[in-house]
Design a protein around this motif. Structure first.
Motif, PDB file in Angstrom:
ATOM      1  N   LEU A 134       1.060  -1.125  -0.192  1.00  0.00           N
ATOM      2  CA  LEU A 134      -0.159  -0.050   0.057  1.00  0.00           C
ATOM      3  C   LEU A 134       1.099   1.213  -0.121  1.00  0.00           C
ATOM      4  CD1 LEU A 134      -2.791   0.882  -0.083  1.00  0.00           C
ATOM      5  CD2 LEU A 134      -2.958   1.032   2.603  1.00  0.00           C
ATOM      6  N   ASP A 135       1.180   1.833  -1.105  1.00  0.00           N
ATOM      7  CA  ASP A 135       2.052   3.006  -1.369  1.00  0.00           C
ATOM      8  C   ASP A 135       1.380   4.363  -0.792  1.00  0.00           C
ATOM      9  OD1 ASP A 135       4.228   4.284  -2.418  1.00  0.00           O
ATOM     10  OD2 ASP A 135       3.610   4.358  -4.503  1.00  0.00           O
ATOM     11  N   ILE A 136       1.392   4.574   0.257  1.00  0.00           N
ATOM     12  CA  ILE A 136       1.023   5.753   0.889  1.00  0.00           C
ATOM     13  C   ILE A 136       1.929   6.077   1.917  1.00  0.00           C
ATOM     14  CG2 ILE A 136      -1.523   5.699   0.372  1.00  0.00           C
ATOM     15  CD1 ILE A 136      -1.817   4.782   3.242  1.00  0.00           C
ATOM     16  N   ASP A 137       3.334   5.914   1.563  1.00  0.00           N
ATOM     17  CA  ASP A 137       4.301   6.192   2.811  1.00  0.00           C
ATOM     18  C   ASP A 137       4.757   7.748   3.138  1.00  0.00           C
ATOM     19  OD1 ASP A 137       5.171   5.763   0.149  1.00  0.00           O
ATOM     20  OD2 ASP A 137       7.168   5.296   0.606  1.00  0.00           O
ATOM     21  N   LEU A 138       4.245   8.710   2.085  1.00  0.00           N
ATOM     22  CA  LEU A 138       4.830  10.087   2.050  1.00  0.00           C
ATOM     23  C   LEU A 138       3.553  11.022   2.174  1.00  0.00           C
ATOM     24  CD1 LEU A 138       7.710  11.290   2.316  1.00  0.00           C
ATOM     25  CD2 LEU A 138       7.210  11.605  -0.309  1.00  0.00           C
ATOM     26  N   GLY A 139       3.250  11.323   3.329  1.00  0.00           N
ATOM     27  CA  GLY A 139       1.955  12.355   3.542  1.00  0.00           C
ATOM     28  C   GLY A 139       2.438  13.922   3.311  1.00  0.00           C
ATOM     29  N   VAL A 140       1.532  14.779   3.053  1.00  0.00           N
ATOM     30  CA  VAL A 140       1.697  16.291   2.851  1.00  0.00           C
ATOM     31  C   VAL A 140       1.412  16.796   3.971  1.00  0.00           C
ATOM     32  CG1 VAL A 140       1.177  17.965   1.279  1.00  0.00           C
ATOM     33  CG2 VAL A 140       1.204  15.975   0.220  1.00  0.00           C
ATOM     34  N   LEU A 141       2.215  17.365   4.826  1.00  0.00           N
ATOM     35  CA  LEU A 141       2.167  18.048   5.920  1.00  0.00           C
ATOM     36  C   LEU A 141       1.401  19.593   5.758  1.00  0.00           C
ATOM     37  CD1 LEU A 141       1.936  17.479   9.054  1.00  0.00           C
ATOM     38  CD2 LEU A 141       4.340  18.439   9.332  1.00  0.00           C
ATOM     39  N   ASP A 142       2.446  20.110   4.760  1.00  0.00           N
ATOM     40  CA  ASP A 142       2.283  21.364   4.340  1.00  0.00           C
ATOM     41  C   ASP A 142       2.319  21.742   3.026  1.00  0.00           C
ATOM     42  OD1 ASP A 142       1.317  24.246   4.673  1.00  0.00           O
ATOM     43  OD2 ASP A 142       2.096  24.500   6.431  1.00  0.00           O
TER      44      ASP A 142
END
Length: 583
Positions: A134-142
């Motif tokens: 499940l390739d969601i390893d990088l979230g956008v914080l700002d």
């Protein structure tokens, strides 16, 4: 072209929601909750999931649950032994009730350990098909910050000796290159960065079809290990954003303060990111200058409101009415920030222990270390201040002085045991193993911190407003200082090589060295630079680089403008860093 991080956010959201394209019951690793909230843009996870498809939501550490036979049981987890065993128990329980289908997703990828443990536990054959990535390893914080939400990364690397997170870092960088083109210029420092760079090269070969023909938007990458600089995260942050994280803690930019912000509002939490224009102006400002900035905003807002009296034409009235909702929202946010800053200011002025800790920190950073410095440390122990605060300060003392002398070690260990119990010895030894707590004589003959401080001019007693030194009360964080010195000229490769005397003192390999080609900035173009921190970064370190970006906005012959994008395994403070190691 610019780096539009909303593309990553949209991709992550679509990838996660696609999992729930059928009637199902979800069970997830609680360590992923913050990442899910960041990806979906809400703290209410249940409401963000497809209501028609997701029947129930559970956490892996919840008690065993039942599942409708017509539904699919979906498990989303990270490959950690504790969680894998919890999920195996759930799968065994569900399989006895005849659930039609069980699916398992691993963030960011399946591992041999996952396959092996599920086989040993006797549940691998009960899972429908392959265990999926499940390739969601990088979230956008700002709008300029990406995070992997991996607060345990440094512990896993240094204590557990588990390098899995380095693969995840490389994979996240490939994702960035797929969206924004290959990054041709890379500079790195540290052993972990070297592993990531090697893995990245292998992944680029595998993803050649996706990268070929792509226009490069990101010009350069700086890749740093947190182990290059443990001093900075142990310091008390002096920017507005950093101080709020230090004093009250934040998750996904949401502050939940222990005081009332607005009595008329039932929800006292406040979101702190670039969508708040007031916050964007003051987030990287030194605490001592925040009120002046707030007063400026209040004055401008008052001038806008007073324009109402001079309106004459219908067109002017309509235009003013159109702007009115935004002005009212700005006024509300301004009021909230004044309340928050007032509370922070109370800590700065009225909390004697906090002020003494600031004085101790200043002595250590400036090199003005006297007997009084050690006495302040002893006083913290006698007052039984929070153990992690005390250990954090002792670590800082050891790093700034070149290591603890034998008599200091013996004395402080004895006093800590008397005040906090024998369990403190295990924490002490773990910090020694992490190289956060140094012994005199076990490091290089010179005091590394003192030498670096002088070479990079890290400390200024009276820093100029808006300089990177204001982020830590006269101290410029080490990594931003290195980046600033590297960008101080048209050929950043030459500047990087000139820093060799300083870089060689920091742990781990440096790349590239003298034999690399020159890297000259193109005149008239803003250089886009990605800075990736392996092991975490503080709000104030990011703030320092934003201040550098602001200083470089006006192009000169020797210094073209830059735009920074930040990525990290997690956002950290000194307290969270020690908690990840010791608790």
């Amino acid at each position: 072209m610019s780096v539009n991080l909303s593309l990553i956010k949209e991709h992550n959201s679509a990838t996660l929601l696609q999992v729930f394209n059928r009637k199902c019951v979800l069970c997830y690793d609680p360590a992923l909750e913050a990442l899910f909230q960041l990806v979906l843009g809400t703290s209410d996870l249940r409401s963000a999931l497809p209501q028609d498809n997701v029947i129930e939501v559970h956490k892996s550490n919840d008690r065993l649950f039942a599942c409708d036979k017509s539904a699919t049981a979906i498990f989303i987890l990270q490959s950690r032994i504790e969680v894998l065993k919890q999920v195996a128990n759930h799968i065994n329980h569900l399989s006895t009730s005849g659930v039609a289908r069980i699916r398992v997703y691993v963030v960011p990828r399946n591992t041999l350990m996952t396959e092996h443990l599920f086989t040993v536990e006797g549940v691998r054959s009960k899972i429908d098909g392959a265990i999926r990535d499940l390739d969601i390893d990088l979230g956008v914080l700002d709008d300029d910050v990406l995070t992997m939400m991996q607060p345990r990364a440094l512990k896993e690397l240094l204590i557990d000796k588990d390098p899995s997170v380095l693969y995840a870092v490389a994979k996240s960088m490939i994702k960035l290159e797929v969206f924004f083109g290959p990054i041709t210029s890379i500079r790195r420092k540290g052993a972990h960065s070297a592993v990531v760079a090697k893995t990245l090269e292998q992944m680029r070969t595998e993803a050649a079809d996706l990268l070929t023909g792509q226009t490069s938007i990101i010009d350069s990458l700086f890749l740093f290990d947190r182990t290059c600089d443990f001093v900075t995260p142990l310091l008390m942050q002096a920017t507005y954003h950093g101080a709020l994280d230090e004093l009250y803690g934040m998750q996904n930019n949401i502050l939940k303060p222990p005081f009332t912000i607005d009595e008329a509002d039932s929800d006292q939490s406040i979101t702190l990111d670039s969508t708040d224009a007031i916050f964007k102006k003051i987030r990287d400002v030194a605490l001592t200058a925040v009120m002046a900035k707030l007063n400026q905003s209040a004055h401008k807002l008052k001038e806008k409101e007073e324009q109402r009296a001079s309106l004459k034409t219908l067109t002017e009235i309509k235009e003013y009415s159109r702007q009115l909702p935004a002005m009212q929202e700005e006024k509300k946010r301004l009021s909230k920030h004044i309340v928050v800053y007032t509370e922070v200011r109370k800590v700065l002025t009225e909390n004697l222990d906090y002020r003494k800790a600031c004085d101790l920190q200043t002595d250590l950073l400036s090199g003005n270390i006297e007997k009084e410095t050690a006495h302040l440390l002893e006083e913290m122990i006698w007052k039984e201040m929070p153990l992690n605060d005390v250990l954090k300060t002792i670590c800082l003392y050891s790093l700034c002085t070149g290591g603890l002398k034998a008599d200091e070690q013996k004395q402080w260990k004895r006093e800590l045991v008397q005040m906090y119990g024998i369990s403190v010895i295990a924490k002490w030894e773990r910090l020694e193993a992490m190289r956060l707590l140094l012994k005199a004589g076990e490091v290089k003959r010179i005091n590394v911190f003192t030498t670096i401080r002088k070479q990079l001019k890290l400390y200024e007693n009276s820093p100029l407003s808006g300089s990177m030194h204001t982020t830590y009360r006269g101290f410029c964080p080490v990594i931003p200082a290195i980046i600033g010195a590297t960008l101080d000229g048209l050929d950043i490769q030459r500047q990087w090589v000139n820093l060799k005397p300083s870089l060689s003192l920091l742990p781990g390999p440096t790349y590239p060295e003298e034999d690399a080609d020159s890297d000259v900035a193109e005149k008239g173009k803003t250089r886009v630079i990605l800075v990736f921190f392996i092991g975490g970064v503080t709000m104030s370190e990011i703030g320092a680089l934003r201040l550098l970006q602001r200083q470089m906005e006006q192009e000169t012959e020797e210094q073209p403008p830059v735009k920074f994008i930040f990525a990290t395994t997690s956002m950290i403070t000194g307290t969270s860093l020690l908690e990840s190691f010791c608790d």
